[in-house]
Design an enzyme around this catalytic site. Sequence first.
Site, PDB file in Angstrom:
ATOM      1  N   GLU A 277       0.829  -1.193   0.000  1.00 34.58           N
ATOM      2  CA  GLU A 277       0.000   0.000   0.000  1.00 34.58           C
ATOM      3  C   GLU A 277       0.870   1.253   0.000  1.00 34.58           C
ATOM      4  O   GLU A 277       1.957   1.262   0.581  1.00 34.58           O
ATOM      5  CB  GLU A 277      -0.914   0.004   1.243  1.00 34.58           C
ATOM      6  CG  GLU A 277      -1.700  -1.292   1.399  1.00 34.58           C
ATOM      7  CD  GLU A 277      -2.480  -1.378   2.694  1.00 34.58           C
ATOM      8  OE1 GLU A 277      -2.892  -0.319   3.212  1.00 34.58           O
ATOM      9  OE2 GLU A 277      -2.660  -2.497   3.191  1.00 34.58           O
TER      10      GLU A 277
ATOM     11  N   GLU B 283      -9.824   6.067   2.817  1.00 37.86           N
ATOM     12  CA  GLU B 283     -10.153   5.304   4.019  1.00 37.86           C
ATOM     13  C   GLU B 283     -10.082   6.233   5.224  1.00 37.86           C
ATOM     14  O   GLU B 283      -9.208   7.103   5.298  1.00 37.86           O
ATOM     15  CB  GLU B 283      -9.161   4.154   4.200  1.00 37.86           C
ATOM     16  CG  GLU B 283      -9.349   3.338   5.470  1.00 37.86           C
ATOM     17  CD  GLU B 283      -8.310   2.239   5.624  1.00 37.86           C
ATOM     18  OE1 GLU B 283      -8.308   1.592   6.686  1.00 37.86           O
ATOM     19  OE2 GLU B 283      -7.499   2.049   4.695  1.00 37.86           O
TER      20      GLU B 283
END
Length: 335
Positions: A140, A250
Amino acid sequence: MRPNYHPEELFGDGTKKSDFDPYTEDDITKPIIQLWHLNGRCPKGTVPVRRTKQEDINKTSSGNSFVKKRRKSFSQLPLATKLLNPTAHEHSYATVQSNVYYGTQATINVWNPPVQDSNEFSLSQIWILGGPDSNLNTIEAGWIVYPYLFGDYNTRLFIYWTSDDYQSTGCYNLQCSGFVQTNNNVALGGTITPFSTYEGSQFEITILVWKDPKQNLWWLKYGTEIIGYWPTSLFQYLTESASLIEWGGEIINSKLNGQHTTTKMGSGHFAEEGYQGASYFRNLQVVDGSNTLRSPGVITVIAEQPNCYNILLQNNSDWGDYFFYGGPGRNPNCL
């Protein structure tokens, strides 16, 4: 150490081009410095490492759940799973799923969203994933505002990885062994400046992660800077390729006093506000088996709490596949 292979991109006529420059619009400017650059640069043969204090070690200990990330809910995908704490992490994201991906590239709009509580974060990132739900492997990278982890409310460049669904392996940046940095100009965890303003100037970063098949490494590129690599020996299911690629935002929703958080995602404005209003990802691409950056194909978009944060997928000749996303969090329709 340098990669042997760099993904190539296709022109509209199908011919390949190298060193694609995504910054084509006059009114978009890319961030060119991190704040620490104002005080100097690292000498040749060294890399910048953000100072680790005892309090940072305490935060990242295996018993502390705040700095652990959590898996998304994929109820709309064959690779279905549920959040360990479904009220804690909320996402608005785009995803593609296949048998084989060798990386992805995207240009990400940079903001500095307000975060309600120091234990909450707001981030925008890419995910490269492989493996079953119970033993998920991820790579990520993106930007994040996370006061608990970094001690302030700055927007920072970050990376993350795990090889067991966020249980006991992996970490942010260089807080554990894993990612190998080879670049002396970019600090992981460093503040990104400047950032976009509502109805004002827009700033972007471009992130590319790709697999070098000869070296068996996953390389990270930030703008024009090759930062370093994740050895495939870290993983069980990302040793050859990935099966899922995602892009999006997120947040953590702590539900303080039983109410939804006011932590904003992206710009803090809904996707319908478009350019200079909402945040965006553009030029979504995946790396195929021929080491070529291509359009992802069929993209699925998911907003887990659409009254709080949403997403709108679009396509045109300038931005390719792109989406606007984000939102304000708590509002009359998001309680």
